[in-house]
Write an enzyme that holds these catalytic residues in place. Structure first.
Site, PDB file in Angstrom:
ATOM      1  N   TYR A  59      43.499  33.932  54.934  1.00 52.53           N
ATOM      2  CA  TYR A  59      42.380  34.874  54.745  1.00 52.53           C
ATOM      3  C   TYR A  59      41.895  35.432  56.089  1.00 52.53           C
ATOM      4  O   TYR A  59      41.111  36.381  56.116  1.00 52.53           O
ATOM      5  CB  TYR A  59      41.199  34.221  54.018  1.00 52.53           C
ATOM      6  CG  TYR A  59      41.501  33.599  52.670  1.00 52.53           C
ATOM      7  CD1 TYR A  59      42.703  33.852  52.010  1.00 52.53           C
ATOM      8  CD2 TYR A  59      40.588  32.753  52.046  1.00 52.53           C
ATOM      9  CE1 TYR A  59      42.980  33.266  50.779  1.00 52.53           C
ATOM     10  CE2 TYR A  59      40.864  32.172  50.817  1.00 52.53           C
ATOM     11  CZ  TYR A  59      42.060  32.420  50.195  1.00 52.53           C
ATOM     12  OH  TYR A  59      42.322  31.830  48.967  1.00 52.53           O
ATOM     13  N   HIS A 109      48.987  25.900  50.494  1.00 54.19           N
ATOM     14  CA  HIS A 109      48.506  27.082  49.766  1.00 54.19           C
ATOM     15  C   HIS A 109      49.454  27.479  48.615  1.00 54.19           C
ATOM     16  O   HIS A 109      49.008  27.805  47.521  1.00 54.19           O
ATOM     17  CB  HIS A 109      48.343  28.240  50.759  1.00 54.19           C
ATOM     18  CG  HIS A 109      47.382  29.293  50.330  1.00 54.19           C
ATOM     19  ND1 HIS A 109      46.663  30.040  51.223  1.00 54.19           N
ATOM     20  CD2 HIS A 109      47.025  29.752  49.106  1.00 54.19           C
ATOM     21  CE1 HIS A 109      45.890  30.897  50.565  1.00 54.19           C
ATOM     22  NE2 HIS A 109      46.104  30.738  49.276  1.00 54.19           N
TER      23      HIS A 109
HETATM   24  P1  NDP Z   1      37.045  36.206  41.423  1.00 56.35           P
HETATM   25  O1  NDP Z   1      37.501  35.916  40.046  1.00 56.35           O
HETATM   26  O2  NDP Z   1      36.112  35.293  42.089  1.00 56.35           O
HETATM   27  O3  NDP Z   1      36.422  37.674  41.371  1.00 56.35           O
HETATM   28  C1  NDP Z   1      35.938  38.315  42.517  1.00 56.35           C
HETATM   29  C2  NDP Z   1      35.596  39.754  42.125  1.00 56.35           C
HETATM   30  O4  NDP Z   1      34.543  39.753  41.163  1.00 56.35           O
HETATM   31  C3  NDP Z   1      35.157  40.584  43.280  1.00 56.35           C
HETATM   32  O5  NDP Z   1      35.617  41.887  43.067  1.00 56.35           O
HETATM   33  C4  NDP Z   1      33.626  40.548  43.180  1.00 56.35           C
HETATM   34  O6  NDP Z   1      33.110  41.737  43.699  1.00 56.35           O
HETATM   35  C5  NDP Z   1      33.420  40.452  41.682  1.00 56.35           C
HETATM   36  N1  NDP Z   1      32.241  39.684  41.291  1.00 56.35           N
HETATM   37  C6  NDP Z   1      31.814  38.479  41.788  1.00 56.35           C
HETATM   38  N2  NDP Z   1      30.697  38.079  41.167  1.00 56.35           N
HETATM   39  C7  NDP Z   1      30.385  39.023  40.262  1.00 56.35           C
HETATM   40  C8  NDP Z   1      29.334  39.173  39.330  1.00 56.35           C
HETATM   41  N3  NDP Z   1      28.378  38.263  39.196  1.00 56.35           N
HETATM   42  N4  NDP Z   1      29.331  40.296  38.543  1.00 56.35           N
HETATM   43  C9  NDP Z   1      30.297  41.216  38.654  1.00 56.35           C
HETATM   44  N5  NDP Z   1      31.321  41.141  39.529  1.00 56.35           N
HETATM   45  C10 NDP Z   1      31.366  40.054  40.327  1.00 56.35           C
HETATM   46  O7  NDP Z   1      38.375  36.455  42.294  1.00 56.35           O
HETATM   47  P2  NDP Z   1      39.023  35.901  43.621  1.00 56.35           P
HETATM   48  O8  NDP Z   1      40.438  36.306  43.534  1.00 56.35           O
HETATM   49  O9  NDP Z   1      38.285  36.299  44.821  1.00 56.35           O
HETATM   50  O10 NDP Z   1      38.952  34.318  43.467  1.00 56.35           O
HETATM   51  C11 NDP Z   1      37.881  33.509  43.939  1.00 56.35           C
HETATM   52  C12 NDP Z   1      38.334  32.574  45.025  1.00 56.35           C
HETATM   53  O11 NDP Z   1      39.465  31.808  44.591  1.00 56.35           O
HETATM   54  C13 NDP Z   1      38.857  33.274  46.284  1.00 56.35           C
HETATM   55  O12 NDP Z   1      37.823  33.812  47.078  1.00 56.35           O
HETATM   56  C14 NDP Z   1      39.620  32.157  46.928  1.00 56.35           C
HETATM   57  O13 NDP Z   1      38.713  31.256  47.543  1.00 56.35           O
HETATM   58  C15 NDP Z   1      40.288  31.514  45.719  1.00 56.35           C
HETATM   59  N6  NDP Z   1      41.654  32.064  45.509  1.00 56.35           N
HETATM   60  C16 NDP Z   1      42.704  31.222  45.793  1.00 56.35           C
HETATM   61  C17 NDP Z   1      43.999  31.638  45.620  1.00 56.35           C
HETATM   62  C18 NDP Z   1      45.090  30.681  45.931  1.00 56.35           C
HETATM   63  O14 NDP Z   1      46.261  31.095  45.957  1.00 56.35           O
HETATM   64  N7  NDP Z   1      44.816  29.424  46.174  1.00 56.35           N
HETATM   65  C19 NDP Z   1      44.332  32.990  45.132  1.00 56.35           C
HETATM   66  C20 NDP Z   1      43.149  33.790  44.827  1.00 56.35           C
HETATM   67  C21 NDP Z   1      41.865  33.320  44.993  1.00 56.35           C
HETATM   68  P3  NDP Z   1      32.084  41.791  44.979  1.00 56.35           P
HETATM   69  O15 NDP Z   1      32.652  40.987  46.095  1.00 56.35           O
HETATM   70  O16 NDP Z   1      32.018  43.260  45.249  1.00 56.35           O
HETATM   71  O17 NDP Z   1      30.791  41.241  44.466  1.00 56.35           O
END
Ligand code: NDP
Length: 281
Positions: A50, A108
């Site tokens: 990241y 990862h």
């Molecule tokens: P999420 O499912 O957490 O969704 C994030 C998205 O949802 C962003 O666009 C955010 O927008 C939006 N969002 C967040 N809260 C709200 C809300 N209350 N209402 C409406 N929209 C919302 O996706 P991620 O892929 O980011 O997954 C979360 C975490 O999982 C990552 O940050 C990481 O730590 C982990 N991860 C791990 C992976 C792996 O391979 N191990 C792969 C992918 C993720 P905004 O920021 O504009 O609010």
């Protein structure tokens, strides 16, 4: 608001809700982490890939929360699966985070088609970090059941967690079942399906019935299933919204309705770990 905790098989405990910082720009990360800690979050999920571990470290310093109250996770970059590389870059992660010990460090991705299919020696290298006290716990991410079986069989070292894609459209039940079989807790990545849950009518109805938002309903569903979540947002209002999920319960019927949204493999938003082979330069 008191966040529930889960006891892992090594006896340590982890806050069941945290903040994920995937795709948080490095220059914004310190601010985002500091705000999250002010809201009350104590668990942050980052990764070498990241490129924002330094921002996490700066946010921690700025917030001034006692180290023992924090739970910090990072993950090994796909480029560094060879044991000597893993040893070197693990120390660099600690330096960037400003920590002398990390709570949880993960492989990862298994990358079964790379490194001659050898993620076992990588896993043994991570076990050294627990032995030397620089990692409290170690785990894996994106491990399919066969990958999990293999590291446990060949090393006897059981990961505390397996962080995999899970959300209402992709229940990932076979992996969750394999995790349970090994006593490994599931961490659900992309718990909000990267925002795609917002358009679903069935979720909208449950949100209306409970007086909560769709995001809160979905996070509650994960928590009641026993998984660990760390939704990502850069917005403080959403941090508060996503944190405010401990004052209501979904009924069995509501849990079942959400369970019916599972589309199996078609619901996956991220890559399939069996074939994913991305190695950054
Ligand atoms: P999420 O499912 O957490 O969704 C994030 C998205 O949802 C962003 O666009 C955010 O927008 C939006 N969002 C967040 N809260 C709200 C809300 N209350 N209402 C409406 N929209 C919302 O996706 P991620 O892929 O980011 O997954 C979360 C975490 O999982 C990552 O940050 C990481 O730590 C982990 N991860 C791990 C992976 C792996 O391979 N191990 C792969 C992918 C993720 P905004 O920021 O504009 O609010």
């Amino acid at each position: 608001m008191t966040v529930s905790t889960i006891t892992l098989h090594d006896g340590t405990s982890i806050p069941q809700l945290g903040l994920g910082v995937f795709q948080v720009p490095p220059e914004d990360t310190a601010r985002v982490v500091e705000q999250a800690l002010e809201v009350g979050y104590r668990h942050i999920d980052t990764a070498q890939m990241y490129e924002n571990e330094a921002g996490v470290g700066d946010g921690i310093k700025a917030a001034g929360v006692a180290r023992d109250d924090l739970y910090i996770t990072s993950k090994l970059n796909n480029s560094f699966h060879r044991p000597d590389d893993a040893r070197r870059v693990f120390g660099e992660s600690l330096d960037r985070l400003g920590l002398d010990r990390i709570d949880l460090f993960l492989i990862h991705w298994p990358l079964p088609t790379e490194y001659d299919g050898d993620f076992v020696s990588t896993w043994r290298a991570l076990a050294e970090f627990v032995e030397d006290g620089r990692a409290t716990s170690i785990g894996v991410s994106n491990f399919q059941p066969a990958h999990l079986d293999r590291i446990v069989e060949e090393t006897g070292v059981v990961p505390v967690v397996n962080q995999v894609e899970v959300h209402p459209f992709f229940g990932n039940e076979a992996v969750r079942e394999a995790n349970r079989r090994h006593g490994v807790v599931t961490e659900a990545w992309s718990p909000l399906a990267q925002g795609a849950i917002g358009d679903d009518a069935a979720l909208g109805e449950i949100a209306t019935a409970t007086g909560k938002t769709v995001s809160q309903v979905v996070l509650r569903w994960h928590l009641q299933r026993g998984d660990i979540v760390f939704p990502k947002t850069t917005k403080v209002e959403r941090m508060q919204e996503n944190f405010d999920v401990f004052d209501f319960e979904l009924t069995d019927d509501q849990l079942a309705t959400i369970g019916e949204l599972d589309r199996g493999e078609d619901g996956r938003r991220g890559p399939n770990p069996d074939t994913f082979d991305y190695i950054p330069d």
